[in-house]
Design a protein around this motif. Structure first.
Motif, PDB file in Angstrom:
ATOM      1  N   VAL A 139      53.846   9.641  26.547  1.00 56.45           N
ATOM      2  CA  VAL A 139      54.238  10.526  25.457  1.00 56.45           C
ATOM      3  C   VAL A 139      55.727  10.664  25.893  1.00 56.45           C
ATOM      4  CG1 VAL A 139      53.883  12.772  24.419  1.00 56.45           C
ATOM      5  CG2 VAL A 139      51.749  11.374  25.130  1.00 56.45           C
ATOM      6  N   HIS A 140      56.369  10.268  24.798  1.00 54.72           N
ATOM      7  CA  HIS A 140      57.987  10.522  24.985  1.00 54.72           C
ATOM      8  C   HIS A 140      58.427  11.623  24.263  1.00 54.72           C
ATOM      9  CE1 HIS A 140      62.201   8.994  24.385  1.00 54.72           C
ATOM     10  NE2 HIS A 140      62.284   9.389  25.780  1.00 54.72           N
ATOM     11  N   ILE A 141      59.086  12.400  24.931  1.00 51.75           N
ATOM     12  CA  ILE A 141      59.775  13.773  24.301  1.00 51.75           C
ATOM     13  C   ILE A 141      61.307  13.666  24.007  1.00 51.75           C
ATOM     14  CG2 ILE A 141      60.310  16.264  24.392  1.00 51.75           C
ATOM     15  CD1 ILE A 141      56.890  15.346  24.397  1.00 51.75           C
ATOM     16  N   ALA A 164      51.583   4.361  22.772  1.00 48.83           N
ATOM     17  CA  ALA A 164      52.899   4.971  22.635  1.00 48.83           C
ATOM     18  C   ALA A 164      53.177   6.346  21.756  1.00 48.83           C
ATOM     19  CB  ALA A 164      54.076   4.094  22.760  1.00 48.83           C
ATOM     20  N   TYR A 165      53.504   7.327  22.086  1.00 54.61           N
ATOM     21  CA  TYR A 165      53.537   8.560  21.183  1.00 54.61           C
ATOM     22  C   TYR A 165      55.068   9.091  21.535  1.00 54.61           C
ATOM     23  CZ  TYR A 165      48.615   8.221  20.400  1.00 54.61           C
ATOM     24  OH  TYR A 165      47.217   7.718  20.242  1.00 54.61           O
ATOM     25  N   ASP A 166      55.515   9.341  20.382  1.00 52.99           N
ATOM     26  CA  ASP A 166      57.209   9.747  20.339  1.00 52.99           C
ATOM     27  C   ASP A 166      56.920  11.303  19.592  1.00 52.99           C
ATOM     28  OD1 ASP A 166      59.633   9.847  20.722  1.00 52.99           O
ATOM     29  OD2 ASP A 166      59.996   8.958  18.665  1.00 52.99           O
ATOM     30  N   VAL A 167      57.440  12.080  20.496  1.00 55.77           N
ATOM     31  CA  VAL A 167      57.221  13.679  20.093  1.00 55.77           C
ATOM     32  C   VAL A 167      58.793  13.926  19.898  1.00 55.77           C
ATOM     33  CG1 VAL A 167      56.594  16.006  20.414  1.00 55.77           C
ATOM     34  CG2 VAL A 167      55.143  14.081  21.032  1.00 55.77           C
ATOM     35  N   GLU A 168      58.995  14.071  18.562  1.00 49.78           N
ATOM     36  CA  GLU A 168      60.552  14.430  18.263  1.00 49.78           C
ATOM     37  C   GLU A 168      60.306  16.077  18.335  1.00 49.78           C
ATOM     38  OE1 GLU A 168      63.173  11.945  15.611  1.00 49.78           O
ATOM     39  OE2 GLU A 168      60.936  11.909  14.709  1.00 49.78           O
TER      40      GLU A 168
END
Length: 133
Positions: free
Chosen positions: A100-102, A55-59
């Motif tokens: 990948v959540h943006i 799980a990757y969070d890209v802010e």
């Protein structure tokens, strides 16, 4: 050519140039940050099994977020696909389903983006936002 179609062409060209910087095969900063986050968090379980977070969070800073999502493109899916190719090339195994959540953020450290990862089993990008830290 009408002014509107000229404007549409100009916007499309700008979008394609911006997207080429993000999704191009050549190393790009955001993709490199995702790859580095993945590589920094490997867990070697055995000689033949290397597990990485799924799980990757890209802010993204407001301006970057606006540019990347302007045309409704699935930036998260594009980044997920690129990260998937990276992991396949390294022989990594995901700790669960990859996502990948943006998100938009006005407080990213470098003024452009921030990338973080964690292990989450059975997670979707839609459910990612409801997870507490």
């Amino acid at each position: 050519m009408s002014a509107i179609s000229a404007l549409e062409q100009a916007l499309e060209s700008r979008w394609e140039a911006l997207w080429a910087r993000v999704a191009d095969k050549d190393p790009v900063e955001l993709l490199d940050a995702l790859r580095a986050e993945c590589d920094r968090n490997v867990v070697v379980c055995s000689e033949s099994r290397v597990v990485v977070p799924n799980a990757y969070d890209v802010e993204l800073a407001d301006g970057v977020h606006d540019e990347l999502t302007r045309r409704g493109s699935s930036v998260g899916q594009e980044l997920t696909d690129a990260l998937m190719r990276h992991a396949e090339g390294k022989g990594y195994e995901w700790a669960g389903p990859l996502t990948v959540h943006i998100t938009r953020s006005s407080a990213v450290p470098n003024g452009r983006y921030h990338v973080a990862s964690r292990v989450m089993t059975h997670v979707s990008a839609e459910g990612f936002q409801y997870v507490t830290h």
